[in-house]
Design a protein around this motif. Structure first.
Motif, short mmCIF file in Angstrom:
data_model
loop_
_atom_site.label_atom_id
_atom_site.label_comp_id
_atom_site.label_asym_id
_atom_site.label_seq_id
_atom_site.Cartn_x
_atom_site.Cartn_y
_atom_site.Cartn_z
N THR A 1 7.48 -0.82 -5.47
CA THR A 1 8.66 -0.96 -6.32
C THR A 1 9.74 0.06 -6.01
N ASP A 2 9.48 0.93 -5.06
CA ASP A 2 10.46 1.94 -4.68
C ASP A 2 11.21 1.45 -3.44
N PRO A 3 12.53 1.25 -3.52
CA PRO A 3 13.28 0.75 -2.37
C PRO A 3 13.14 1.60 -1.11
N GLU A 4 13.07 2.93 -1.28
CA GLU A 4 12.91 3.79 -0.10
C GLU A 4 11.57 3.54 0.58
N GLU A 5 10.54 3.40 -0.22
CA GLU A 5 9.21 3.09 0.34
C GLU A 5 9.23 1.71 0.98
N ALA A 6 9.86 0.75 0.33
CA ALA A 6 9.94 -0.61 0.86
C ALA A 6 10.63 -0.63 2.22
N ALA A 7 11.66 0.16 2.38
CA ALA A 7 12.42 0.18 3.63
C ALA A 7 11.63 0.74 4.80
N LYS A 8 10.61 1.54 4.53
CA LYS A 8 9.82 2.15 5.60
C LYS A 8 8.93 1.13 6.33
N ASP A 9 8.52 0.07 5.62
CA ASP A 9 7.63 -0.91 6.24
C ASP A 9 7.88 -2.27 5.59
N LEU A 10 8.75 -3.06 6.20
CA LEU A 10 9.12 -4.36 5.63
C LEU A 10 7.94 -5.32 5.60
N ALA A 11 7.09 -5.25 6.60
CA ALA A 11 5.92 -6.14 6.64
C ALA A 11 4.98 -5.83 5.49
N LEU A 12 4.69 -4.55 5.28
CA LEU A 12 3.80 -4.17 4.19
C LEU A 12 4.42 -4.51 2.84
N THR A 13 5.72 -4.31 2.72
CA THR A 13 6.40 -4.65 1.47
C THR A 13 6.28 -6.15 1.19
N THR A 14 6.51 -6.95 2.20
CA THR A 14 6.38 -8.40 2.05
C THR A 14 4.96 -8.77 1.67
N PHE A 15 4.00 -8.21 2.36
CA PHE A 15 2.59 -8.48 2.07
C PHE A 15 2.26 -8.05 0.65
N SER A 16 2.77 -6.91 0.23
CA SER A 16 2.53 -6.41 -1.13
C SER A 16 3.04 -7.41 -2.17
N ILE A 17 4.21 -7.99 -1.92
CA ILE A 17 4.76 -8.98 -2.86
C ILE A 17 3.85 -10.19 -2.92
N LEU A 18 3.42 -10.67 -1.77
CA LEU A 18 2.59 -11.87 -1.73
C LEU A 18 1.24 -11.64 -2.40
N ILE A 19 0.65 -10.49 -2.15
CA ILE A 19 -0.64 -10.16 -2.75
C ILE A 19 -0.52 -10.03 -4.27
N ASN A 20 0.62 -9.51 -4.73
CA ASN A 20 0.81 -9.25 -6.16
C ASN A 20 1.69 -10.30 -6.83
N ALA A 21 1.80 -11.47 -6.24
CA ALA A 21 2.69 -12.52 -6.75
C ALA A 21 2.36 -12.95 -8.17
N LYS A 22 1.11 -12.79 -8.58
CA LYS A 22 0.70 -13.21 -9.94
C LYS A 22 0.79 -12.06 -10.94
N ASP A 23 1.22 -10.90 -10.47
CA ASP A 23 1.37 -9.73 -11.34
C ASP A 23 2.38 -10.06 -12.44
N PRO A 24 2.09 -9.70 -13.69
CA PRO A 24 3.04 -9.98 -14.77
C PRO A 24 4.41 -9.32 -14.56
N GLY A 25 4.46 -8.27 -13.76
CA GLY A 25 5.72 -7.59 -13.51
C GLY A 25 6.40 -8.03 -12.22
N ILE A 26 6.08 -9.23 -11.72
CA ILE A 26 6.60 -9.66 -10.42
C ILE A 26 8.13 -9.69 -10.39
#
Length: 157
Positions: free
Chosen positions: A12-37
């Motif tokens: 959820t941190d934009p700076e962290e997200a910018a460091k690894d776009l692939a991991l950020t994308t994967f994180s979204i997909l893995i957590n797609a059912k998270d209530p805070g999506i």
């Protein structure tokens, strides 16, 4: 190494997200059912949005529902060049879409002829099925409603 919902926390941190776009994308997909999506998407949209390929992976992976709809709204702001940016993925998408429409029209032409009892030689079937010109297929469809022989589809050509 195995990655899954337990081992990949939401980014959820934009700076962290910018460091690894692939991991950020994967994180979204893995957590797609998270209530805070929706909050997760809000946080990473400015980072992933300018990259239409990553943005598209996210959209596809969110399935139907509020997450996908929210993502699409966000991407309308962050990816102003899609559609129309000419990316490889967009070009492929447009080609596949056009091919699908053409195939459907070609099948419709052959079906009309079949239902009307008009014999369709293999050469006509091949010519109709290999055509990707939607306008020409439309003309052939109109003709398929009245022709006596399948070859008459190609009159004036």
């Amino acid at each position: 190494m195995v990655l899954g919902p337990i081992g990949v926390r939401p980014i959820t941190d934009p700076e962290e997200a910018a460091k690894d776009l692939a991991l950020t994308t994967f994180s979204i997909l893995i957590n797609a059912k998270d209530p805070g999506i929706l909050a997760i998407l809000d946080a990473v949209a400015p980072v992933l949005g300018p990259y239409a390929d990553w943005a598209e992976y996210v959209e596809i992976g969110l399935d139907e529902g509020p997450g996908r709809e929210h993502w699409r709204e966000l991407m309308a702001v962050y990816t102003p060049n899609f559609p129309g940016g000419g990316s490889v993925m967009e070009e492929a998408w447009r080609e596949v879409k056009t091919e699908g429409k053409a195939e459907g029209k070609a099948e419709d032409i052959l079906r009309v002829l079949e239902v009307r009892g008009v014999e369709v030689p293999d050469s006509v079937r091949e010519q109709v099925m290999s055509c990707t010109d939607l306008e020409l297929l439309g003309t052939w469809f109109d003709r398929s409603l009245t022709v006596e022989t399948a070859e008459e589809l190609f009159a004036d050509e």
